[in-house]
Write a protein that holds these residues in place. Structure first.
Motif, PDB file in Angstrom:
ATOM      1  N   GLU A 258      26.926  46.432  -2.249  1.00 23.62           N
ATOM      2  CA  GLU A 258      27.559  46.369  -3.562  1.00 23.62           C
ATOM      3  C   GLU A 258      26.527  46.083  -4.641  1.00 23.62           C
ATOM      4  O   GLU A 258      26.567  46.649  -5.728  1.00 23.62           O
ATOM      5  N   GLU A 260      23.271  46.702  -4.476  1.00 25.13           N
ATOM      6  CA  GLU A 260      22.363  47.832  -4.614  1.00 25.13           C
ATOM      7  C   GLU A 260      23.000  48.947  -5.428  1.00 25.13           C
ATOM      8  O   GLU A 260      22.359  49.577  -6.250  1.00 25.13           O
ATOM      9  N   ARG A 261      24.283  49.184  -5.194  1.00 26.14           N
ATOM     10  CA  ARG A 261      24.960  50.282  -5.872  1.00 26.14           C
ATOM     11  C   ARG A 261      25.372  49.911  -7.290  1.00 26.14           C
ATOM     12  O   ARG A 261      25.820  50.756  -8.042  1.00 26.14           O
ATOM     13  N   GLY A 262      25.275  48.619  -7.622  1.00 24.44           N
ATOM     14  CA  GLY A 262      25.640  48.202  -8.971  1.00 24.44           C
ATOM     15  C   GLY A 262      27.095  47.813  -9.110  1.00 24.44           C
ATOM     16  O   GLY A 262      27.521  47.403 -10.184  1.00 24.44           O
ATOM     17  N   VAL A 263      27.901  47.949  -8.054  1.00 26.02           N
ATOM     18  CA  VAL A 263      29.316  47.591  -8.187  1.00 26.02           C
ATOM     19  C   VAL A 263      29.510  46.087  -8.296  1.00 26.02           C
ATOM     20  O   VAL A 263      30.474  45.615  -8.885  1.00 26.02           O
ATOM     21  N   LEU A 265      27.571  44.237 -10.029  1.00 28.47           N
ATOM     22  CA  LEU A 265      27.376  44.004 -11.463  1.00 28.47           C
ATOM     23  C   LEU A 265      28.660  44.338 -12.222  1.00 28.47           C
ATOM     24  O   LEU A 265      29.093  43.569 -13.090  1.00 28.47           O
ATOM     25  N   ALA A 266      29.259  45.477 -11.870  1.00 24.72           N
ATOM     26  CA  ALA A 266      30.487  45.875 -12.559  1.00 24.72           C
ATOM     27  C   ALA A 266      31.550  44.788 -12.418  1.00 24.72           C
ATOM     28  O   ALA A 266      32.276  44.482 -13.371  1.00 24.72           O
TER      29      ALA A 266
END
Ligand SMILES: Nc1ncnc2c1ncn2[C@@H]1O[C@H](COP(=O)(O)OP(=O)(O)OP(=O)(O)O)[C@@H](O)[C@H]1O
Ligand SMILES: [Mg+2]
Lengths: 417, 283
Positions: A258, A260-263, A265-266
């Motif tokens: 999560e 790494e993929r930026g989710v 952060l979201a």
């Protein structure tokens, strides 16, 4: 903590796993293993016995699975009745593993190559100097004479008993009625030969002067049934693995994925606070692992589900593994690093435990959660909880608390990124 | 003072020893569509990362709608929407499910998910897994997510990258609409036409420093190259600079003598202006 946010986060984790077939397959596999473990219960496994035979039968590597007793009837009036006696007296736990096999006189002298895990005992009679001889050869796996112990325990005693019976019958046929052959000291005793040897020494010495050799008394007892029982050991391994898988493997890798993929952060930018995001993971993974572990334990032995000791053990392990998993998750930046972290942790702990136990290094193993956890769970799964297991549980609780505190501290320092 | 939505004061951001943003001062007004321009690596995304609170400033301060970004992060989080430069969806969920999850976190009714999908024209792809989305669809889904809670401030890092002409138009329309309703929009882009078309003001950054700040029109007036390209009757091409007396005189003489075949004044070229401002202009 807002309930609707926690609910959304936990449901999200659940849906992510539902969409990930590999994880589901592994969970089902674990459950299937537990089912097989409880359905298939081969003779000689399990039960409450703690004899040497069972200890030997539980050694998965090495040991002797089958023992051939080879004999020839030629040139002997002793071997046929002796073999008949042996055949009658094979103990039930060895019945699957002992094969009596007749051979002709030439074959029995040849060297024979045996597969690993196979041993043989050969009985061969011959006459020399006008006297009958009985020669017994024991062929054990190279370097592992002790593996023959269960077979030899049976063989020597029953040969002694059998030879005595044959001798008594022969004497009867010769009309000798007052021959008082001494029976072996105690028939159900593995140490009869040792006792007899001490007794013979004392007897011989007494003929010269009484009281020179003391009367030797030996007792030998099991330590309250503490042998490792294979089936509950496997069940313990499955339970520990389920928790390890959920908390130390899945949690860090999915968390790092999560991130790494930026989710991650979201989610962090949404109204959900870092504490809520963390709490959702705290709730989800131990519950997932704990549920899987409880299902496995319940399939193996439903009764454990009603014991306090099992649940406190399970809870402690889940908390400890959660702490370890969160520690890895905060230290690792990428999914790959998290995976490597989980593997390295597992390997290094196993290595430390093995080194400590083989070299007799004290105390160090006590610092590993993995040292106490299997003991606690195995005790509850095999139904033999003693006070020492409560101590293990306490130690595990302390270590779990340590890992949780470490994880929390690291998380605070390094943040959700 | 009160009409500024975003205050950036002497902002410095360093990655190790490298300074990505160097002493940046900027005020962005409420209800403004502000464009951040600059070459690759200029520090645009870094500035936005500071604005959303993902990166702590090394020095200086940033406040949004009167709240300090670092100290009052939790309070400003629900006020803004963010479209990152790198898409970040749950690949294993559908577009719908992705938005539903965030709608739940924002406490927004489900109905709004449908609305946002329709806004970016993704309603038909709503039930497809994001794994199967094209790059442009992923971008549009990011915008839909940022719009879910009707934020008062929108940060968009290259929102129209990978979008076709029509989709870019859709995004432009949505952004203008948001601005007309009073929202503040900050976007970064490499598309000069986009800037000219929709931005109220642009800031041009280069190597972490602000090199120009004005409306596109003012930049145009200031930087239009006042030159005239002439093709002579002999076929020779020449360029005359209208700001130089000698050139003006020479051109007038040629015209008077009837020696010119064609004559053309130069259009404002944002691209050339941009290159000039960022110090990379070609001669
Ligand atoms: N995490 C990081 N670690 C180290 N350096 C970084 C990091 N992120 C950005 N940088 C550096 O900071 C500088 C500014 O990067 P930034 O992403 O803000 O550029 P940008 O203006 O958004 O560029 P682009 O137009 O290519 O998106 C670059 O030189 C980049 O190398
Ligand atoms: Mg960028």
């Amino acid at each position: 903590m807002r309930f609707y946010i926690l609910r959304a986060l936990v449901l999200k984790e659940l849906h992510r796993h539902a969409a990930n077939r590999g994880g589901i397959a592994l969970g089902l596999l674990l459950i299937a293993a537990a089912v097989m473990l409880s359905v298939f219960n081969p003779a000689g496994f399990g039960g409450g016995g703690s004899s040497a035979t069972e200890a030997a039968s539980t050694s998965v590597v090495g040991g002797v699975q089958h023992c051939f007793v080879c004999y020839t009837r030629e040139n002997s009036d002793v071997i046929p009745p002796l073999v008949a006696h042996l055949e009658k007296t094979v103990p039930p736990e060895l019945r699957q593993r002992v094969r009596l096999r007749e051979m002709n006189a030439d074959r029995i002298k040849e060297g024979v190559y045996y597969q690993p895990g196979v041993a043989s005992i050969r009985l061969n009679a011959y006459t020399a100097g006008g006297q009958p001889h009985l020669r017994i050869d024991v062929f054990h796996p190279p370097g592992d004479a002790a593996a023959m112990a269960p077979f030899e325990n049976w063989l020597w005693r029953e040969m002694r008993v059998g030879l005595q019976e044959i001798a008594e019958q022969k004497l009867k046929a010769l009309k000798v009625t007052n021959a008082n052959l001494p029976p072996i000291v105690a028939e159900n005793d593995d140490l009869w030969a040792v006792r007899e040897s001490f007794a013979a020494l004392r007897r011989d010495a007494d003929e010269w002067h009484a009281g020179i050799v003391p009367e030797v008394q030996i007792t030998r007892e099991g330590l309250g049934g503490q042998t490792l029982e294979l089936r509950s050991a496997i069940a313990t391994a499955l339970v520990v693995f389920a928790l390890y898988f959920a908390c130390v493997y899945l949690l860090p890798t999915l968390n790092c994925e999560e991130r790494e993929r930026g989710v991650l952060l979201a989610q962090a930018l949404s109204p959900a606070s870092p504490a809520e995001i963390l709490m959702a993971k705290f709730l989800f993974y131990p519950v997932l692992g704990g549920a899987l572990a409880a299902v496995i334990a319940g399939i193996y032995k439903p009764a454990v589900l009603s014991t306090l000791f099992f649940w406190s053990g399970l809870f402690t392990v889940a908390a400890g593994f959660l702490g370890i998993g969160m520690t890895i998750a905060t230290l690792a930046k990428t999914q790959r690093a998290a995976f490597m972290g989980a593997m390295c942790y597992l390997l290094s702990v196993s290595l430390v435990l093995v080194i400590c136990s083989t070299n007799g290094i004290p105390f160090v193993s006590n610092l590993a959660l993995e040292y106490h956890v299997p003991r606690v769970l195995h005790a509850s799964l095999s139904g033999s909880v003693h006070s020492v297991h409560w101590l293990h549980l306490l130690a595990a609780m302390a270590l779990a608390a340590f890992w949780l505190v470490t994880a929390g501290w690291l998380f605070k320092r390094r943040g959700w990124q | 003072m009160s009409d500024a939505a975003i205050h950036i004061k002497s902002l410095r951001v360093q990655y190790g020893r490298f300074t990505a943003v160097d002493n940046l001062d900027l005020e962005i007004r409420k209800g403004e569509l502000f464009g951040l321009l600059g070459p690759n690596g200029a520090g645009k995304s870094t500035t936005i990362r500071v604005l959303i609170g993902q990166r702590r400033p090394t020095g200086g301060s940033v406040s949004v709608l009167g709240h300090d970004v670092v100290r009052e992060w939790a309070r400003i989080k629900p006020l803004f929407g963010y479209v990152p430069d790198r898409e970040n969806h749950f690949e294993e969920f559908t577009g719908n499910r992705n938005l539903e999850f965030f709608a739940e976190l924002y406490g927004v009714p489900r109905l709004r998910v449908r609305e946002c999908l329709e806004m970016v024209e993704l309603e038909e792809a709503g039930n497809t897994l994001v794994r199967g989305y094209s790059l442009g669809m992923r971008r549009k889904l990011l915008l839909a997510r940022a719009l879910l809670h009707n934020p008062r401030v929108l940060y968009l890092d290259e929102p129209t990258a990978n979008l076709d002409v029509h989709s870019a138009e859709v995004v432009h329309r949505i952004l203008r609409e948001r601005v007309s309703q009073g929202a503040t929009v900050v976007l970064t882009t490499h598309d000069m036409d986009e800037v000219e078309k929709i931005c109220d003001r642009v800031g041009i950054v280069c190597k972490g420093k602000l090199v120009a700040l004005d409306s596109p029109l003012a930049l145009k007036q200031r930087h239009t190259e006042r030159q005239t390209d002439v093709i002579l009757a002999t076929g020779e091409r020449r360029t005359f600079d209208m700001d130089r007396d000698a050139d003006r005189q020479a051109l007038a003489d040629l015209v008077r003598a009837g020696a010119t075949a064609s004559l053309q004044t130069r259009e404002f070229d944002f691209h050339a202006t941009f290159l000039k401002l960022t110090g990379q202009a070609f001669e």
